[in-house]
Write a protein that holds these residues in place. Structure first.
Motif, mmCIF file in Angstrom:
data_model
loop_
_atom_site.group_PDB
_atom_site.id
_atom_site.type_symbol
_atom_site.label_atom_id
_atom_site.label_comp_id
_atom_site.label_asym_id
_atom_site.label_seq_id
_atom_site.Cartn_x
_atom_site.Cartn_y
_atom_site.Cartn_z
ATOM 1 N N THR A 142 0.903 18.691 -4.965
ATOM 2 C CA THR A 142 1.213 17.299 -5.303
ATOM 3 C C THR A 142 2.692 16.988 -5.084
ATOM 4 N N LEU A 146 1.196 6.523 -7.053
ATOM 5 C CA LEU A 146 0.064 7.390 -7.392
ATOM 6 C C LEU A 146 0.389 8.860 -7.142
ATOM 7 N N ALA A 147 1.099 9.155 -6.073
ATOM 8 C CA ALA A 147 1.489 10.539 -5.797
ATOM 9 C C ALA A 147 2.449 11.054 -6.866
ATOM 10 N N LEU A 206 0.822 -1.203 0.000
ATOM 11 C CA LEU A 206 0.000 0.000 0.000
ATOM 12 C C LEU A 206 0.862 1.260 0.000
ATOM 13 N N LYS A 207 1.965 1.226 0.741
ATOM 14 C CA LYS A 207 2.856 2.377 0.798
ATOM 15 C C LYS A 207 3.456 2.674 -0.573
ATOM 16 N N TRP A 208 3.912 1.638 -1.278
ATOM 17 C CA TRP A 208 4.488 1.852 -2.604
ATOM 18 C C TRP A 208 3.425 2.227 -3.622
ATOM 19 N N THR A 209 2.219 1.712 -3.454
ATOM 20 C CA THR A 209 1.130 2.105 -4.347
ATOM 21 C C THR A 209 0.829 3.592 -4.182
ATOM 22 N N MET A 210 0.791 4.071 -2.956
ATOM 23 C CA MET A 210 0.550 5.489 -2.711
ATOM 24 C C MET A 210 1.702 6.345 -3.253
ATOM 25 N N ARG A 211 2.914 5.863 -3.143
ATOM 26 C CA ARG A 211 4.057 6.606 -3.674
ATOM 27 C C ARG A 211 3.970 6.737 -5.191
ATOM 28 N N THR A 251 5.375 11.265 1.008
ATOM 29 C CA THR A 251 5.231 9.811 0.897
ATOM 30 C C THR A 251 6.587 9.128 0.702
ATOM 31 N N TRP A 285 4.015 14.063 -2.629
ATOM 32 C CA TRP A 285 4.943 13.046 -3.120
ATOM 33 C C TRP A 285 6.199 12.991 -2.254
#
Length: 74
Positions: free
Chosen positions: A58, A19-20, A12-17, A65, A62
């Motif tokens: 943004t 996406l950011a 989840l952490k890498w997915t958010m990174r 994150t 980024w």
């Protein structure tokens, strides 16, 4: 060396990174399009100002994150 499997939190952490980063890249394209593309360089319009604000926000998200691995707040 023994590799540990990825946990759901890491995924989840890498997915958010990712996406950011994509949101930041899209806002950078928006800055370019509102300031340079078209009739040449122009500044001071409402869309151009909003594009710069979106890019700043943004980019901030980024960076947060990418540097925050523990308990962090935006």
């Amino acid at each position: 060396m023994k590799k540990t499997p990825l946990t759901l939190g890491q995924v989840l952490k890498w997915t958010m990174r990712i996406l950011a980063f994509l949101a930041m890249a899209a806002s950078l394209v928006g800055v370019y399009q509102t300031h340079v593309a078209g009739a040449g360089a122009h500044f001071g319009t409402t869309p151009a100002s909003m594009a710069l604000i979106a890019f700043a926000l943004t980019t901030h998200v980024w960076i947060k994150t990418m540097t925050c691995d523990g308990k962090c707040t935006l």
